[in-house]
Scaffold this motif. Structure first.
Motif, PDB file in Angstrom:
ATOM      1  N   GLN A 154       0.834  -1.208   0.000  1.00  0.00           N
ATOM      2  CA  GLN A 154       0.000   0.000   0.000  1.00  0.00           C
ATOM      3  C   GLN A 154       0.860   1.246   0.000  1.00  0.00           C
ATOM      4  N   LYS A 155       2.091   1.123   0.535  1.00  0.00           N
ATOM      5  CA  LYS A 155       2.992   2.284   0.584  1.00  0.00           C
ATOM      6  C   LYS A 155       4.299   1.925  -0.092  1.00  0.00           C
ATOM      7  N   GLU A 161      -6.472   1.759   1.700  1.00  0.00           N
ATOM      8  CA  GLU A 161      -5.632   2.268   2.782  1.00  0.00           C
ATOM      9  C   GLU A 161      -5.106   1.216   3.738  1.00  0.00           C
TER      10      GLU A 161
END
Ligand code: ASP
Length: 341
Positions: free
Chosen positions: A116-117, A171
Protein backbone atom coordinates in the motif's frame (compact mmCIF):
# COMPACT_ATOMS: atom_id res chain seq x y z
CA UNK A 1 17.43 -29.01 -3.78
CA UNK A 2 18.12 -25.50 -2.54
CA UNK A 3 15.24 -23.14 -3.22
CA UNK A 4 16.01 -20.48 -5.79
CA UNK A 5 13.34 -17.87 -6.27
CA UNK A 6 12.75 -15.55 -9.21
CA UNK A 7 11.21 -12.21 -8.28
CA UNK A 8 9.45 -10.65 -11.26
CA UNK A 9 9.21 -6.87 -10.87
CA UNK A 10 6.35 -5.18 -12.73
CA UNK A 11 5.98 -1.85 -10.89
CA UNK A 12 3.10 -0.69 -8.69
CA UNK A 13 3.20 1.36 -5.50
CA UNK A 14 5.74 -1.01 -3.97
CA UNK A 15 8.32 0.36 -6.39
CA UNK A 16 7.20 3.97 -6.52
CA UNK A 17 9.57 6.61 -5.20
CA UNK A 18 9.82 10.10 -6.49
CA UNK A 19 6.93 12.38 -7.06
CA UNK A 20 6.45 14.27 -10.30
CA UNK A 21 5.71 18.00 -10.46
CA UNK A 22 2.07 17.29 -9.62
CA UNK A 23 3.04 15.36 -6.50
CA UNK A 24 1.95 11.99 -7.92
CA UNK A 25 3.88 8.82 -7.18
CA UNK A 26 5.98 7.54 -10.07
CA UNK A 27 7.15 3.96 -10.69
CA UNK A 28 10.88 3.39 -10.55
CA UNK A 29 13.10 0.94 -12.36
CA UNK A 30 14.22 -2.31 -10.78
CA UNK A 31 17.75 -1.03 -10.13
CA UNK A 32 16.40 1.82 -8.02
CA UNK A 33 13.89 -0.44 -6.27
CA UNK A 34 16.59 -2.92 -5.23
CA UNK A 35 18.54 -0.19 -3.43
CA UNK A 36 15.75 -0.13 -0.85
CA UNK A 37 15.64 -3.90 -0.35
CA UNK A 38 17.31 -5.47 2.68
CA UNK A 39 20.46 -7.42 1.95
CA UNK A 40 18.69 -10.72 2.70
CA UNK A 41 16.12 -9.95 0.02
CA UNK A 42 18.62 -9.39 -2.74
CA UNK A 43 20.92 -12.26 -1.71
CA UNK A 44 21.83 -13.78 -5.07
CA UNK A 45 22.24 -17.24 -3.60
CA UNK A 46 18.56 -17.20 -2.77
CA UNK A 47 16.82 -14.74 -5.06
CA UNK A 48 17.18 -13.37 -8.59
CA UNK A 49 15.27 -10.35 -9.82
CA UNK A 50 13.96 -9.72 -13.31
CA UNK A 51 11.91 -6.80 -14.62
CA UNK A 52 9.20 -6.65 -17.25
CA UNK A 53 10.08 -4.46 -20.24
CA UNK A 54 8.00 -1.52 -19.08
CA UNK A 55 7.30 -1.14 -15.36
CA UNK A 56 3.99 0.55 -14.64
CA UNK A 57 1.15 1.41 -12.35
CA UNK A 58 -1.03 -1.67 -12.54
CA UNK A 59 -4.03 0.43 -13.54
CA UNK A 60 -2.22 0.80 -16.89
CA UNK A 61 -2.02 -2.96 -17.42
CA UNK A 62 -3.96 -5.07 -19.87
CA UNK A 63 -3.89 -8.65 -21.08
CA UNK A 64 -0.61 -8.08 -22.98
CA UNK A 65 1.04 -7.49 -19.60
CA UNK A 66 -0.46 -10.74 -18.28
CA UNK A 67 1.02 -12.59 -21.24
CA UNK A 68 4.41 -10.99 -20.68
CA UNK A 69 4.46 -12.04 -17.01
CA UNK A 70 3.37 -15.52 -18.01
CA UNK A 71 6.09 -15.77 -20.61
CA UNK A 72 8.75 -14.71 -18.07
CA UNK A 73 7.56 -17.51 -15.78
CA UNK A 74 7.58 -20.04 -18.62
CA UNK A 75 11.03 -19.04 -19.89
CA UNK A 76 12.51 -19.35 -16.39
CA UNK A 77 10.38 -22.22 -15.15
CA UNK A 78 13.07 -24.89 -15.10
CA UNK A 79 15.70 -22.71 -13.43
CA UNK A 80 13.73 -21.71 -10.34
CA UNK A 81 11.74 -23.49 -7.67
CA UNK A 82 9.28 -20.66 -7.09
CA UNK A 83 8.18 -17.26 -8.39
CA UNK A 84 7.23 -14.05 -6.62
CA UNK A 85 5.59 -11.36 -8.74
CA UNK A 86 5.74 -7.75 -7.52
CA UNK A 87 2.69 -5.96 -8.82
CA UNK A 88 0.49 -2.94 -8.16
CA UNK A 89 -2.51 -3.68 -5.99
CA UNK A 90 -5.13 -2.03 -8.23
CA UNK A 91 -5.30 -4.84 -10.77
CA UNK A 92 -3.34 -7.56 -8.98
CA UNK A 93 -6.43 -9.72 -8.57
CA UNK A 94 -7.06 -9.65 -12.35
CA UNK A 95 -3.46 -10.43 -13.30
CA UNK A 96 -2.98 -13.14 -10.68
CA UNK A 97 -6.29 -14.73 -11.72
CA UNK A 98 -5.24 -14.69 -15.38
CA UNK A 99 -1.93 -16.35 -14.47
CA UNK A 100 -3.82 -19.00 -12.47
CA UNK A 101 -5.66 -19.95 -15.69
CA UNK A 102 -2.51 -19.87 -17.80
CA UNK A 103 -0.48 -21.89 -15.28
CA UNK A 104 -2.93 -24.71 -14.63
CA UNK A 105 -0.15 -27.26 -14.78
CA UNK A 106 2.40 -25.43 -12.64
CA UNK A 107 4.09 -27.57 -10.04
CA UNK A 108 5.74 -24.55 -8.49
CA UNK A 109 4.32 -21.78 -6.31
CA UNK A 110 3.69 -18.44 -8.01
CA UNK A 111 2.94 -15.76 -5.42
CA UNK A 112 1.96 -12.15 -6.13
CA UNK A 113 2.55 -9.34 -3.70
CA UNK A 114 2.81 -5.55 -3.57
CA UNK A 115 2.21 -2.89 -0.97
CA UNK A 116 0.00 0.00 0.00
CA UNK A 117 2.99 2.28 0.58
CA UNK A 118 6.19 2.61 -1.47
CA UNK A 119 9.25 0.74 -0.25
CA UNK A 120 10.95 4.12 0.17
CA UNK A 121 8.33 5.31 2.70
CA UNK A 122 9.19 5.03 6.39
CA UNK A 123 6.09 3.15 7.51
CA UNK A 124 5.83 1.02 4.37
CA UNK A 125 4.36 -2.47 4.29
CA UNK A 126 6.59 -3.27 1.28
CA UNK A 127 9.45 -5.03 3.04
CA UNK A 128 7.23 -7.21 5.20
CA UNK A 129 5.13 -8.24 2.18
CA UNK A 130 8.14 -8.95 -0.01
CA UNK A 131 10.02 -10.72 2.76
CA UNK A 132 6.89 -12.66 3.66
CA UNK A 133 6.19 -13.70 0.05
CA UNK A 134 9.75 -14.94 -0.38
CA UNK A 135 9.74 -16.81 2.94
CA UNK A 136 6.28 -18.18 2.15
CA UNK A 137 7.27 -19.69 -1.21
CA UNK A 138 10.36 -21.15 0.43
CA UNK A 139 8.16 -22.66 3.13
CA UNK A 140 5.83 -24.15 0.51
CA UNK A 141 8.72 -25.49 -1.55
CA UNK A 142 10.28 -27.15 1.49
CA UNK A 143 7.05 -28.74 2.63
CA UNK A 144 6.95 -32.36 1.58
CA UNK A 145 3.17 -32.58 1.76
CA UNK A 146 2.10 -29.33 0.10
CA UNK A 147 0.66 -29.20 -3.39
CA UNK A 148 3.27 -26.85 -4.74
CA UNK A 149 1.56 -25.61 -7.86
CA UNK A 150 -0.61 -22.73 -6.74
CA UNK A 151 -1.04 -19.16 -7.89
CA UNK A 152 -1.59 -16.99 -4.82
CA UNK A 153 -1.55 -13.48 -3.44
CA UNK A 154 0.41 -12.90 -0.23
CA UNK A 155 -0.52 -9.71 1.58
CA UNK A 156 -0.27 -8.65 5.22
CA UNK A 157 0.68 -12.14 6.40
CA UNK A 158 -2.16 -13.86 4.56
CA UNK A 159 -1.88 -16.18 1.61
CA UNK A 160 -4.93 -16.29 -0.65
CA UNK A 161 -5.85 -18.35 -3.68
CA UNK A 162 -5.34 -15.71 -6.37
CA UNK A 163 -8.49 -16.28 -8.38
CA UNK A 164 -10.72 -15.81 -5.31
CA UNK A 165 -9.33 -12.43 -4.31
CA UNK A 166 -10.57 -8.90 -4.61
CA UNK A 167 -9.01 -5.61 -3.55
CA UNK A 168 -11.11 -4.28 -0.69
CA UNK A 169 -9.13 -1.36 0.69
CA UNK A 170 -7.14 1.58 -0.63
CA UNK A 171 -5.63 2.27 2.78
CA UNK A 172 -5.57 -0.69 5.11
CA UNK A 173 -2.49 -2.89 5.03
CA UNK A 174 -4.97 -5.72 4.54
CA UNK A 175 -5.71 -4.63 0.98
CA UNK A 176 -7.23 -7.92 -0.19
CA UNK A 177 -9.95 -10.27 0.83
CA UNK A 178 -11.11 -13.63 -0.39
CA UNK A 179 -14.74 -13.89 0.69
CA UNK A 180 -15.42 -17.40 -0.58
CA UNK A 181 -12.16 -19.05 0.30
CA UNK A 182 -10.51 -17.82 3.48
CA UNK A 183 -6.73 -17.54 3.64
CA UNK A 184 -5.07 -20.80 2.62
CA UNK A 185 -1.83 -20.05 4.44
CA UNK A 186 0.24 -17.23 5.83
CA UNK A 187 2.18 -16.18 8.89
CA UNK A 188 0.84 -16.44 12.39
CA UNK A 189 2.74 -15.70 15.59
CA UNK A 190 5.94 -15.46 13.58
CA UNK A 191 5.55 -18.92 11.95
CA UNK A 192 4.37 -19.82 8.46
CA UNK A 193 1.42 -22.17 7.96
CA UNK A 194 -0.49 -23.84 5.14
CA UNK A 195 -4.14 -24.84 5.27
CA UNK A 196 -6.00 -27.81 3.91
CA UNK A 197 -6.37 -26.47 0.38
CA UNK A 198 -2.64 -26.62 0.15
CA UNK A 199 -2.14 -29.86 1.92
CA UNK A 200 -4.97 -31.90 0.42
CA UNK A 201 -3.66 -32.91 -2.93
CA UNK A 202 -6.73 -32.41 -5.11
CA UNK A 203 -6.37 -33.25 -8.76
CA UNK A 204 -6.99 -30.18 -10.81
CA UNK A 205 -9.59 -30.60 -13.50
CA UNK A 206 -7.91 -31.56 -16.72
CA UNK A 207 -7.58 -28.65 -19.05
CA UNK A 208 -10.12 -29.54 -21.68
CA UNK A 209 -9.94 -26.26 -23.55
CA UNK A 210 -7.29 -24.73 -25.65
CA UNK A 211 -6.24 -21.25 -24.62
CA UNK A 212 -6.56 -18.98 -27.66
CA UNK A 213 -5.73 -15.68 -25.99
CA UNK A 214 -7.71 -13.01 -24.19
CA UNK A 215 -10.40 -11.13 -26.04
CA UNK A 216 -10.85 -7.48 -25.11
CA UNK A 217 -14.30 -7.20 -26.69
CA UNK A 218 -15.99 -7.49 -23.30
CA UNK A 219 -18.03 -5.02 -21.28
CA UNK A 220 -18.96 -4.77 -17.63
CA UNK A 221 -22.39 -3.46 -16.68
CA UNK A 222 -23.06 -2.64 -13.05
CA UNK A 223 -26.77 -2.46 -12.25
CA UNK A 224 -27.83 0.76 -10.50
CA UNK A 225 -31.12 2.54 -9.85
CA UNK A 226 -30.52 5.17 -12.59
CA UNK A 227 -29.83 2.51 -15.23
CA UNK A 228 -31.45 3.31 -18.57
CA UNK A 229 -32.25 0.20 -20.61
CA UNK A 230 -32.88 2.32 -23.72
CA UNK A 231 -29.50 4.04 -23.57
CA UNK A 232 -27.67 0.82 -22.80
CA UNK A 233 -29.42 -1.17 -25.52
CA UNK A 234 -28.59 1.48 -28.15
CA UNK A 235 -24.95 1.09 -27.15
CA UNK A 236 -25.02 -2.71 -27.02
CA UNK A 237 -26.88 -3.19 -30.30
CA UNK A 238 -24.35 -1.05 -32.17
CA UNK A 239 -21.29 -2.49 -30.47
CA UNK A 240 -19.03 -5.40 -31.31
CA UNK A 241 -19.09 -6.64 -27.71
CA UNK A 242 -18.65 -10.44 -27.59
CA UNK A 243 -18.99 -10.85 -23.85
CA UNK A 244 -21.09 -8.96 -21.31
CA UNK A 245 -20.53 -9.28 -17.58
CA UNK A 246 -23.43 -8.00 -15.50
CA UNK A 247 -22.91 -7.11 -11.85
CA UNK A 248 -26.40 -7.82 -10.67
CA UNK A 249 -28.16 -6.95 -7.46
CA UNK A 250 -28.14 -9.56 -4.68
CA UNK A 251 -28.56 -13.09 -5.90
CA UNK A 252 -28.76 -12.21 -9.59
CA UNK A 253 -31.49 -9.60 -9.90
CA UNK A 254 -31.88 -7.24 -12.82
CA UNK A 255 -34.99 -5.02 -13.15
CA UNK A 256 -37.44 -6.63 -15.55
CA UNK A 257 -37.46 -4.52 -18.68
CA UNK A 258 -38.80 -5.71 -22.05
CA UNK A 259 -36.34 -3.61 -24.09
CA UNK A 260 -33.36 -5.04 -22.20
CA UNK A 261 -34.69 -8.60 -22.33
CA UNK A 262 -35.25 -8.40 -26.08
CA UNK A 263 -31.89 -6.80 -26.78
CA UNK A 264 -29.99 -9.34 -24.67
CA UNK A 265 -31.93 -12.21 -26.25
CA UNK A 266 -30.98 -11.04 -29.75
CA UNK A 267 -27.34 -10.43 -28.91
CA UNK A 268 -27.05 -13.82 -27.18
CA UNK A 269 -28.70 -15.47 -30.20
CA UNK A 270 -26.04 -13.80 -32.36
CA UNK A 271 -23.28 -15.34 -30.22
CA UNK A 272 -22.66 -12.84 -27.41
CA UNK A 273 -21.85 -14.43 -24.05
CA UNK A 274 -23.59 -12.90 -21.03
CA UNK A 275 -22.63 -13.77 -17.47
CA UNK A 276 -23.94 -12.48 -14.16
CA UNK A 277 -22.13 -12.03 -10.87
CA UNK A 278 -23.39 -10.47 -7.67
CA UNK A 279 -22.51 -6.99 -6.45
CA UNK A 280 -22.43 -8.48 -2.97
CA UNK A 281 -19.01 -9.47 -1.72
CA UNK A 282 -20.44 -12.60 -0.14
CA UNK A 283 -22.98 -15.09 -1.46
CA UNK A 284 -23.73 -16.27 -4.96
CA UNK A 285 -25.92 -15.80 -7.98
CA UNK A 286 -29.03 -17.94 -7.91
CA UNK A 287 -31.16 -16.46 -10.67
CA UNK A 288 -34.14 -18.71 -10.06
CA UNK A 289 -34.77 -17.16 -6.65
CA UNK A 290 -36.50 -13.98 -7.90
CA UNK A 291 -38.39 -13.11 -11.07
CA UNK A 292 -35.80 -10.46 -11.99
CA UNK A 293 -33.06 -13.07 -12.17
CA UNK A 294 -35.17 -15.78 -13.75
CA UNK A 295 -36.34 -13.65 -16.68
CA UNK A 296 -32.75 -12.98 -17.72
CA UNK A 297 -31.64 -16.57 -17.12
CA UNK A 298 -34.36 -17.62 -19.59
CA UNK A 299 -32.94 -15.39 -22.36
CA UNK A 300 -29.49 -16.93 -21.85
CA UNK A 301 -27.66 -14.93 -19.18
CA UNK A 302 -25.39 -17.45 -17.46
CA UNK A 303 -24.89 -17.62 -13.70
CA UNK A 304 -21.43 -16.72 -12.44
CA UNK A 305 -22.19 -18.45 -9.12
CA UNK A 306 -19.72 -17.17 -6.50
CA UNK A 307 -17.13 -15.79 -8.93
CA UNK A 308 -15.52 -12.48 -8.10
CA UNK A 309 -16.00 -9.81 -10.76
CA UNK A 310 -12.27 -10.06 -11.49
CA UNK A 311 -12.32 -13.82 -12.07
CA UNK A 312 -15.55 -13.60 -14.09
CA UNK A 313 -14.13 -10.93 -16.38
CA UNK A 314 -10.92 -12.86 -17.04
CA UNK A 315 -12.91 -16.03 -17.77
CA UNK A 316 -15.14 -14.10 -20.14
CA UNK A 317 -12.08 -12.77 -21.97
CA UNK A 318 -10.89 -16.36 -22.41
CA UNK A 319 -14.31 -17.75 -23.38
CA UNK A 320 -14.89 -15.04 -26.02
CA UNK A 321 -11.90 -16.32 -27.93
CA UNK A 322 -13.23 -19.87 -28.10
CA UNK A 323 -14.96 -20.55 -31.39
CA UNK A 324 -17.31 -23.34 -30.33
CA UNK A 325 -20.27 -21.80 -28.46
CA UNK A 326 -21.06 -24.76 -26.22
CA UNK A 327 -17.43 -24.98 -25.23
CA UNK A 328 -17.26 -21.28 -24.43
CA UNK A 329 -20.32 -21.63 -22.21
CA UNK A 330 -18.86 -24.63 -20.41
CA UNK A 331 -15.72 -22.61 -19.59
CA UNK A 332 -17.95 -20.07 -17.89
CA UNK A 333 -20.03 -22.57 -15.97
CA UNK A 334 -17.32 -24.88 -14.69
CA UNK A 335 -14.37 -24.27 -12.43
CA UNK A 336 -11.07 -24.09 -14.28
CA UNK A 337 -8.71 -23.51 -11.36
CA UNK A 338 -10.87 -23.57 -8.25
CA UNK A 339 -12.22 -20.07 -8.88
CA UNK A 340 -15.89 -20.95 -8.41
CA UNK A 341 -18.01 -23.43 -6.55
N1 ASP B 1 -1.93 2.39 -8.37
C1 ASP B 1 -1.08 1.38 -7.75
C2 ASP B 1 -1.00 0.18 -8.69
O1 ASP B 1 -1.85 -0.60 -8.74
C3 ASP B 1 -1.63 1.01 -6.43
C4 ASP B 1 -0.77 0.02 -5.65
O2 ASP B 1 0.14 -0.61 -6.13
O3 ASP B 1 -1.12 -0.16 -4.46
O4 ASP B 1 -0.06 0.05 -9.40
Amino acid sequence: MKTKILVVYTGGTIGMMARDEEESLVVSYLKEFKKYCLHSLVDEARVDFISVAEVKDSSEMNSNDWLEINSIIETNYLNYSAFVVLHGTDTMAYTATAISFLQLKTQKPIVFTGSQKPISAKDSDAVSNLQGAIDMVEYITNSSTARQGQVCIYFNEKLYQANRTTKTSTESISAFDSPHRPAIGGKRGGAYWLGNVFLNVETKEEQTWEFNGFDNEVALLKMHPAFSADRFCTYLTNSSIKGLLIETYGSGNIPINETLLKCLKNKIKDGMLALSVSQCIEGRVDSSLYQGGNAYRKVGVLEGKDLTTEAALVKLMIACNVSEAQFAKSILSTSIAGEQS
